[in-house]
Structures are given as C-alpha cells and as structure tokens.
Design a protein around this motif. Sequence first.
Motif, PDB file in Angstrom:
ATOM      1  N   ASP A   1      56.266  74.420  94.218  1.00 17.41           N
ATOM      2  CA  ASP A   1      56.325  75.502  95.193  1.00 17.41           C
ATOM      3  C   ASP A   1      55.216  75.274  96.225  1.00 17.41           C
ATOM      4  N   LEU A   2      55.591  74.724  97.377  1.00 21.23           N
ATOM      5  CA  LEU A   2      54.585  74.341  98.362  1.00 21.23           C
ATOM      6  C   LEU A   2      53.987  75.562  99.064  1.00 21.23           C
ATOM      7  N   ALA A   3      54.775  76.587  99.226  1.00 20.30           N
ATOM      8  CA  ALA A   3      54.290  77.781  99.909  1.00 20.30           C
ATOM      9  C   ALA A   3      53.141  78.419  99.130  1.00 20.30           C
ATOM     10  N   GLU A   4      53.318  78.488  97.800  1.00 15.64           N
ATOM     11  CA  GLU A   4      52.301  79.122  96.969  1.00 15.64           C
ATOM     12  C   GLU A   4      51.296  78.108  96.420  1.00 15.64           C
ATOM     13  N   MET A   5      51.519  76.836  96.704  1.00 14.20           N
ATOM     14  CA  MET A   5      50.684  75.755  96.175  1.00 14.20           C
ATOM     15  C   MET A   5      50.624  75.813  94.641  1.00 14.20           C
ATOM     16  N   GLN A   6      51.765  75.835  94.026  1.00 14.20           N
ATOM     17  CA  GLN A   6      51.791  75.892  92.570  1.00 14.20           C
ATOM     18  C   GLN A   6      52.970  75.084  92.024  1.00 14.20           C
TER      19      GLN A   6
ATOM     20  N   HIS B   1      48.465  76.210  88.531  1.00 17.43           N
ATOM     21  CA  HIS B   1      47.748  76.122  89.801  1.00 17.43           C
ATOM     22  C   HIS B   1      46.774  74.955  89.750  1.00 17.43           C
ATOM     23  N   PRO B   2      46.722  74.119  90.769  1.00 16.45           N
ATOM     24  CA  PRO B   2      45.685  73.095  90.812  1.00 16.45           C
ATOM     25  C   PRO B   2      44.321  73.724  91.100  1.00 16.45           C
ATOM     26  N   GLU B   3      43.262  72.981  90.772  1.00 17.00           N
ATOM     27  CA  GLU B   3      41.914  73.537  90.975  1.00 17.00           C
ATOM     28  C   GLU B   3      41.675  73.839  92.454  1.00 17.00           C
ATOM     29  N   GLN B   4      41.968  72.843  93.307  1.00 18.28           N
ATOM     30  CA  GLN B   4      41.860  73.060  94.742  1.00 18.28           C
ATOM     31  C   GLN B   4      43.277  73.193  95.297  1.00 18.28           C
TER      32      GLN B   4
ATOM     33  N   TYR C   1      47.368  69.666  99.018  1.00 19.99           N
ATOM     34  CA  TYR C   1      48.630  68.969  98.771  1.00 19.99           C
ATOM     35  C   TYR C   1      48.430  67.780  97.834  1.00 19.99           C
ATOM     36  N   ARG C   2      47.321  67.057  98.082  1.00 17.66           N
ATOM     37  CA  ARG C   2      47.050  65.880  97.270  1.00 17.66           C
ATOM     38  C   ARG C   2      46.845  66.242  95.810  1.00 17.66           C
TER      39      ARG C   2
END
Lengths: 445, 79
Positions: free
Chosen positions: A215-220, A262-265, A268-269
């Motif tokens: 989910d790119l919008a929520e970065m998850q 969720h990624p830590e930061q 995108y990378r």
Amino acid sequence: MAKKDTVLALRKRGISSKMAQILCDAGFTLSKLEKASVEDLVKAGITSRNANLIMKNRIRPPTEKSKDMSSDLIDSKLRGLLLPTTITDELQRDLRRIKLTEVQLDKILQMVVDAYERAKVEPCEAVGIIAAQSIGEPGTQMTMRTFHYAGVAEISITLGLPRLIEILDARKVPSTPMMTIRLKDEIKSDRDKVRKLAWEIETTSLLDLGDLSIDLAEMQICIDLSEKPLLQRNISPEEVVERTIDELGVDVRLEGLKLIIHPEQPSYRELLQLVEKIRGMVLKGIEGIERIVIRKEDGEYVLYTEGSALKKILNCDGIDPTKVKTNNINEIADVLGIEAARNSIIYEAMETLREQGLEVDVRHIMLVADMMTCGGELKQIGRHGVAGEKSSVLSRAAFEVTVTHLLEAAIHGDVDELCGVTENVIVGQPIRLGTGDVEPIYKGG
Amino acid sequence: MKEFSVLNHDMVPEHILLTEDEIKKLLAKYRISKGHLPKIKTSDPVCKEINAKAGDVLKVVRDSMTAGKALSYRLVIEG
C-alpha cells in the motif's frame, strides 16, 4: 545313542560292519570319531590302513543326517581360500545341493580359484585409463538436457551429463539438491500423520500463508492471511505476528486476518527492502527444505524434498534417520563422514548412468570414488583436485593451464623424477606400465 | 531426543580401531608404511564418534557390490 545305532550309522558311512563293531566296543561314538585321529583308531585295535580308510569315510556320509557334516567340510575348505564373500556364499549354497566326494570338491574349488585368479586385474595394469575410457565412452551418449522429472512427480532434478560432471567435480552444492526421507514404522502408512510431518519440515514463509500487497499511499505492507494454510501448518495469526516482530524488528499490527507491517522509516526504499526480507523469512520448518512431495511406494509414504538439510533432518522426530538420503555429496562428507561420501559417489554416479540406460561396471566408479576420497576429504577429478596434485610438473602441464605450471616450476626450480606415465611419453622413454614396470633384480650370491 | 549417531546410518560402513599389533601385521602384509594408506581426518564425524586420534589406523568393513564384504584401511590424520 545305543551301540546298535552307532554301528548302523557307521555302516551308512561306508565303514564295514566288523570295523564299526570294533569302534563301538572301543567306546567311539559319531561325535568322538569326528575328532579322533588315526592314532586313536589304531589304539582301538584297527590296522593303520583301515584307520586311514575310516578317517576318509567318516566325512562323506551318504545319509540325510550326514549332509550337515559334508557342508561343514565345505565351510572349512572355503574358509581356507582367499575368495570374496559373494563367491564363497554362492559356492556354499550350490555345493550343498549336490553329492560330492572330497576329491571332486577339491577339484571344483581349485577350478573356481583358478577362474578367480584369472579374472583379477594384472599387476601394472593401467586401471585409471581403463576406468576413464569406460566412463567416458558411454558418457558421449548421454543427453545434454539438464532437467528431467525422473520418477519423482513434480520435483525436477539435474540428470544426465551435467549431473555426472557435477558429481566428479565434487561441487559444494548440486544444482538441484534433493532428499529422500523414509519414515518411522509408526507413521509411515498413516497419510494424515505423514502430511502433518511434512508441513512441520517444509519451510513456511509469510507468503505461503497469504497474499502480499504493498500500500504505497499508506506506506505499509498488507498480508491477507488465509485460514487454510494457517490450519494446515498449525500456526496461529498471533504466532505469526510474534515471529515477524522477532525476526524483522518492525511494527506489525493484526486486524482480523490481515497483517499490516510498517517499515521503520516511511521511505519507498525501506518498503521494498522490507518486502525482500519478508520473502526470505522462515516462520516455521527446516531452512533449506523448500518443498515436499509425498509419494506412496510399496505401501509406505516417502517424502521427497526440494532442497537439502541433512544434519537437521537426521534429528527430526518421526523420520527414519538411518535411511535418509541426499544427493548433496559434500553435505554427506560433512555430516556422515568420508566413507559415506564414497558410497554416495558410487550410488549417485551409477544411478545417473543407469537412468540414461548405460551400463558401466561399478569397479570403474569405485576406483574414481576411491581416488576422490583417499585424502580424507572430497577432491574433484580435475585441475583443483586429483589431476592438480600430481607430483610431476610435466604431467600437470600436459593436463591444463600449461604455462602456469611450467612457470611456477621454473621459479621454484622443481625437479621432475620422470616416474609417471605422461612425463615419460613426453620425453620419449618407455613408460612404466605393464611389462615396462618390471625390472630384473640381481641377487648376488 | 537423543542425538542420532552417524554410525547407525545405512551409508556409513563399520569403522574399527586397530591395535598397534594389528597395524604392524597389516603393514608387514602389504609391505607398506603408514603413509601409503588412504587417509581420514580427525574432524570426520565417524572419527569423532569413535574417538580416533591422529596416527591411528581404522579398518573399514565396506559392503561391496562386487565382493560382498571388502576390507579397507584408513590412517587418521590431523585436520
């Protein structure tokens, strides 16, 4: 045994009734007579000529009971010969079925020994060259096609020429590692238990349990867990969350059957790296066992695995550790030792050739396997192994990378003793093979 | 669960430690020195299991496809 019976038994053995009577009166029984010597008989009042006759006769009794005794003789005669056990076993089995005199028996054994001696490799024979040719010639007929779904459904294994090269090169890891696992008696015929064990062994990653979406919008990252694989692999969503947090150290939330990571930061990378990590994460099972196929063979279930992890499998519950097989020969050398590796080379090479319909005598393969394992570790047949360890500079230079060997030898001032075959061919001397390898010795008196 | 001993595996032949006397007899029979024997490393799982030290000689009783039973010998080396 009553005296009358003894007399009867002795007479059946071709001893005259008069002699038998004398022997009986002297207190001889069958078993005593077995151990008696000629002198003992003479003492009992029998002439030495007759005594010798009795000694000969007591061992070729023609009755039912006497059969055992003649087989004892066969056994003792065979034990004195230097024959391999396969031959002695066959002789033992077949000689027992026929009636023979001792002279005939001796004659047969002599003929067998002669035939065996003739079949032996002669001293100074170039067995290595013969082995190379015997494997090399059928090798030209092997397929170049790498993959084949041989026997085992759905698991592809490298076969044919590429596999043979792989074995002789003693590669660290074969291109298609595979294991055959047999199971303990208690569960080997119970399909459900076998299934369950297979799920335990097979590696489970998050992707096996559900679909992954980003989910790119929520970065998850969202993973929709499905019920069926969770149930099959006997793992609860809560466990999945716990394991994921342990392994990746990131924030994981569970919403119903949906896993949200969720990624830590929030970059995108980071997100893409996390996806890769999730792919490689092992939730359950034995690392390296990527897939398992269950097949029924002769009424028992057998597991075939893609990937190999011998050490871990050996200590698994429910499997029969004495029969676990892998096609990774280096792994066998590490876990089971050099002798097991030698057996494995022979087995794998023979199977590869047989699968292609080629018959190569096992002795050639045994020689190769012996050469590969004689140093205590697996050595390949080639520049970095058997051929590269020859002491002769010229012989090594004649094989591969000529200049390097000559240059090295020149720098170190190496000496070639000209003991081998290749180097003597190069310099034009008689080679030390066959009749060339024997020299007259003068024993001065 | 007790750890599986490699000696029980089907593919591992029987390894027997030889006594000094047996070694002498063996070397005399073939007229060789210890160094001529094939080697086995002390790090070999079987060596660890039967506690073989460098310099020992092992008798290996192989199941041979041609001879039924075949005897072979290996010298234990450091490694």
